[in-house]
Write an enzyme that holds these catalytic residues in place. Structure first.
Site, PDB file in Angstrom:
ATOM      1  N   ASP A  56       0.850  -1.187   0.000  1.00  8.61           N
ATOM      2  CA  ASP A  56       0.000   0.000   0.000  1.00  8.61           C
ATOM      3  C   ASP A  56       0.896   1.250   0.000  1.00  8.61           C
ATOM      4  O   ASP A  56       2.102   1.176   0.256  1.00  8.61           O
ATOM      5  CB  ASP A  56      -0.960  -0.009   1.196  1.00  8.61           C
ATOM      6  CG  ASP A  56      -2.167   0.895   0.970  1.00  8.61           C
ATOM      7  OD1 ASP A  56      -2.166   1.674  -0.001  1.00  8.61           O
ATOM      8  OD2 ASP A  56      -3.116   0.831   1.770  1.00  8.61           O
ATOM      9  N   GLU A 114     -10.198   7.329   4.733  1.00  9.72           N
ATOM     10  CA  GLU A 114      -9.110   6.799   5.569  1.00  9.72           C
ATOM     11  C   GLU A 114      -9.088   7.475   6.951  1.00  9.72           C
ATOM     12  O   GLU A 114     -10.138   7.749   7.524  1.00  9.72           O
ATOM     13  CB  GLU A 114      -7.777   6.909   4.816  1.00  9.72           C
ATOM     14  CG  GLU A 114      -7.812   6.119   3.490  1.00  9.72           C
ATOM     15  CD  GLU A 114      -6.463   5.992   2.827  1.00  9.72           C
ATOM     16  OE1 GLU A 114      -5.491   5.626   3.477  1.00  9.72           O
ATOM     17  OE2 GLU A 114      -6.392   6.240   1.591  1.00  9.72           O
TER      18      GLU A 114
HETATM   19  C1  BGC Z   1      -5.135   3.195   0.503  1.00  7.39           C
HETATM   20  C2  BGC Z   1      -5.428   2.127  -0.515  1.00  7.39           C
HETATM   21  C3  BGC Z   1      -5.319   2.680  -1.902  1.00  7.39           C
HETATM   22  C4  BGC Z   1      -3.990   3.363  -2.103  1.00  7.39           C
HETATM   23  C5  BGC Z   1      -3.832   3.982  -3.471  1.00  7.39           C
HETATM   24  C6  BGC Z   1      -3.882   3.946   0.187  1.00  7.39           C
HETATM   25  O1  BGC Z   1      -3.720   5.034   1.044  1.00  7.39           O
HETATM   26  O2  BGC Z   1      -5.017   2.602   1.784  1.00  7.39           O
HETATM   27  O3  BGC Z   1      -6.702   1.590  -0.282  1.00  7.39           O
HETATM   28  O4  BGC Z   1      -5.501   1.650  -2.830  1.00  7.39           O
HETATM   29  O5  BGC Z   1      -3.837   4.382  -1.149  1.00  7.39           O
HETATM   30  O6  BGC Z   1      -4.619   5.091  -3.622  1.00  7.39           O
HETATM   31  C1  BGC Z   2      -3.473   9.813  -2.107  1.00  4.91           C
HETATM   32  C2  BGC Z   2      -4.252   8.590  -1.724  1.00  4.91           C
HETATM   33  C3  BGC Z   2      -3.497   7.839  -0.712  1.00  4.91           C
HETATM   34  C4  BGC Z   2      -3.110   8.723   0.456  1.00  4.91           C
HETATM   35  C5  BGC Z   2      -2.276   7.998   1.442  1.00  4.91           C
HETATM   36  C6  BGC Z   2      -3.138  10.623  -0.873  1.00  4.91           C
HETATM   37  O1  BGC Z   2      -2.413  11.753  -1.218  1.00  4.91           O
HETATM   38  O2  BGC Z   2      -4.206  10.578  -2.992  1.00  4.91           O
HETATM   39  O3  BGC Z   2      -4.480   7.763  -2.823  1.00  4.91           O
HETATM   40  O4  BGC Z   2      -4.305   6.793  -0.271  1.00  4.91           O
HETATM   41  O5  BGC Z   2      -2.423   9.863   0.021  1.00  4.91           O
HETATM   42  O6  BGC Z   2      -1.959   8.788   2.546  1.00  4.91           O
END
Ligand code: BGC
Ligand code: BGC
Length: 625
Positions: free
Chosen positions: A315, A512
């Site tokens: 991830d 998130e």
């Molecule tokens: C998330 C994932 C996601 C990835 C890419 C991460 O922060 O936990 O679910 O697929 O970002 O965007």
């Molecule tokens: C991205 C997300 C990712 C996240 C993780 C963001 O800047 O756009 O895809 O999941 O950072 O912290």
């Protein structure tokens, strides 16, 4: 599409001839060299679609240098990498983070961007296509105009795996319409604590429900990955993401292995049985150890015991977190790859990842066998997807993006996901004819709010962020001309002449960790004031809750005539109206236990606590089964 192929062939031929000439000039070894030189790539086994995938992979692997291999294991973010970098560093994968879109955010611009990256990947000596991945977690949600389906919690409420499979198919078509062959979905988390900001990404708190909804994988991957409308699916996040202490995002899941296996593992087993092509590792720890470096769970359990033959992707910067020290280190990289991570999502740190891993391999701390295994797994999926034969965007699928057919499917899913929790005196369904209806609430006329996080931007947004039908617009469209619908977001102007007030309230968008709620779980002061205003006018209030999870509403519920949990329906708000007016009978059932008070959290089925509404609860209309 054909032009770049021809170009590549000519370029390759030129390079080969150039190489031979130079060798002849330098050493006069032309005869020996041509005898031992590998077959020209155009005629190579790996280029031949009639050869079995295994043979193609083996042939290609034999031609790759260490740098070719390291590149295949690397995934960079579109905004932090140039197409030319893909050529120079042999980078095998690119992603869009949440909301990371080309300008303008149109299907054509997406497909053009995809083709640019692909052309650069194909310009490498071996011409290995890159694989582009995106989070299409409720439809192709980064793209303006795409169909936005309900978030998983709503799909869990439908209890309809066949419908969810069709949604997977529709999502895949829209994603393919922008060229992209890989989706970072579904999230198979088993959300055990509603405080967690990703609760809405869960199909439900019981492992059975997410397991059943792995049907979405069959929809996405189609009859075969080679199907032009199929995408590679990703079961995420392995494992225990929904079980952290306090529901803290990226936290620690403290459970015995038996409990981890009983609650959090089953959906992954089901996903593997359905042939899921990739699995994403979770940010969380298990009893204090980060999953990204967990060899036992990633290699012994997932790959060896469960027999997962696809590839494991990390991830977002997850590898970075392994040693607990900020910054990507050699220890992070070594542990992740040795634990069984095949592809590294290193959005910005891709150069550093390649350099660190090269040193680890040269020093023998990561074996060539492990590198080859990872490359083999990734290449296998690229071949199975047909990327070597059809590397560029198939724009015929662009017509499916936001199409009437897909929106109708989403509307049906919205209707099936509504859970009726209270209906005093049978106030619902509302009469579409000769009615006087007042609509209010922060989420009544807001496509952004009803779509939630992971919509156009990572965290989601407010207002008309993408075309769709708000709940209010759905209500207006559902009533007969003999009825009146009056709307004021705060409920101003309501009076006793109205027969019913519909308050569409709940949560604003989040994604998130930003959605974690360590404190109060109730409605906002604004929403409560709006409902009070409606009640003060003496009008019966129907509350429609647009939220990513159950909220603490036990104190107010006696004052409400009816309560409908609408979850995060997405762009097709008319599905909510379908249930309010009885065009669709309520059939949704709670995929999560509904708290009676925030102090109960976590609350789950069978834990002995008394909920406000139990898991599986949902009313029907009077006279309905
Ligand atoms: C998330 C994932 C996601 C990835 C890419 C991460 O922060 O936990 O679910 O697929 O970002 O965007
Ligand atoms: C991205 C997300 C990712 C996240 C993780 C963001 O800047 O756009 O895809 O999941 O950072 O912290």
């Amino acid at each position: 599409m054909r032009t770049p192929r021809r170009f590549r062939f000519r370029r390759t031929t030129r390079m080969l001839l150039g190489g031979l000439t130079a060798a002849a000039l330098v050493a006069g070894l032309i005869v020996t060299l041509s005898a031992s030189a590998p077959t020209p790539q155009a005629a190579a086994t790996y280029r031949d679609p009639h050869q079995p995938v295994e043979a193609r992979v083996a042939d290609l692997l034999g031609r790759m240098s260490l740098d070719d291999k390291l590149g295949q294991l690397t995934q960079a973010e579109r905004a932090s990498v140039n197409p030319a970098d893909l050529t120079s560093y042999r980078i095998g994968s690119v992603l869009s983070g949440g909301g990371s879109a080309p300008t303008p955010n149109t299907p054509t611009a997406w497909a053009d961007m995809y083709d640019r990256f692909q052309g650069a990947a194909l310009a490498t000596p071996l011409g290995i296509p890159m694989i582009y991945g995106v989070d299409a977690v409720h439809g192709h949600n980064n793209v303006v105009g795409a169909t936005i389906f309900p978030h998983n919690i709503g799909l869990g409420a439908t209890g309809n795996p066949e419908l969810v499979e069709r949604i997977g198919r529709a999502t895949a078509a829209e994603v393919r319409g922008t060229g992209i062959p890989w989706n970072f979905a579904p999230c198979l988390c088993v959300a055990r604590n509603d405080r967690w900001g990703r609760t809405y990404e869960s199909f439900g708190e019981h492992p059975d429900l997410p397991s059943a909804m792995t049907s979405v994988i069959s929809g996405m991957q189609g009859p075969s990955l080679a199907d032009p409308g199929a995408v590679l699916a990703t079961a995420k996040h392995y494992v225990g993401d929904g079980g952290t202490v306090g529901g803290v995002d990226q936290g620690d899941t403290r459970l015995s292995e038996a409990e981890l296996r009983r609650i959090h593992l089953p959906p992954f087993r089901a996903a593997i049985e359905r042939g899921v092509g990739s699995i994403m590792i979770s940010f969380n720890s298990w009893n204090g150890t980060k999953l990204h470096g967990h060899r036992h769970l990633v290699t012994d359990v997932l790959k060896t015991e469960l027999g997962f033959t696809g590839f494991v992707v990390s991830d977002w910067n997850g590898i970075d977190q392994i040693d607990g020290v900020p910054g990507l280190s050699a220890a992070d990289v070594r542990q992740a790859v040795n634990a069984g991570v095949d592809m590294a999502m290193v959005p910005t740190e891709w150069r550093r990842f390649i350099d660190l891993l090269r040193v680890e391999v040269r020093a023998g701390r990561v074996t060539t066998a492990r590198i080859d295994d990872a490359v083999r797994r990734i290449l296998t999926k690229k071949f199975e997807l047909g990327l070597f034969e059809r590397p560029y965007a198939d724009r015929s699928y662009a017509a499916t993006i936001g199409s009437a057919g897909h929106r109708a499917l989403a509307r049906q899913a919205v209707a099936e996901s509504q859970v009726l929790l209270k209906n005093a005196d049978g106030i619902l369904p509302l009469d579409p004819a000769n009615n006087l209806i007042f609509v209010a609430g922060t989420n009544a006329d807001d496509i952004g709010h009803q779509s939630g996080g992971w919509t156009i931007s990572w965290q989601g947004g407010s207002g008309a962020i993408t075309p769709g039908t708000s709940v209010l617009a759905g209500i207006r469209a559902a009533v007969d001309p003999s009825s009146t619908v009056t709307y004021d977001p705060a409920g101003h102007g309501v009076d006793s002449s109205y027969r019913v007030a519909v308050a569409v309230v709940g949560e604003g968008p989040y994604a998130e960790g930003a959605g974690d709620r360590p404190g109060a779980m109730g409605l906002s002061g604004t929403d409560l004031a709006t409902i009070d205003r409606l009640r003060a006018a003496g009008v019966p209030v129907v509350v429609v809750l647009v939220s990513g999870r159950p909220l603490d509403i036990a104190g107010q519920l006696p004052d409400w005539q009816a309560l409908l949990a609408a979850w995060l329906p997405g762009t097709e708000g008319d599905g909510v109206a379908d249930v309010l007016f009885g065009a669709h009978q309520p059939t949704g059932r709670l995929p999560v236990t509904w708290l009676a008070s925030a102090s109960q959290l976590p609350i789950n089925d069978g834990d002995g606590q008394t909920p406000l509404f139990p898991y599986g609860f949902g009313l029907s209309y009077p006279g309905q089964p």
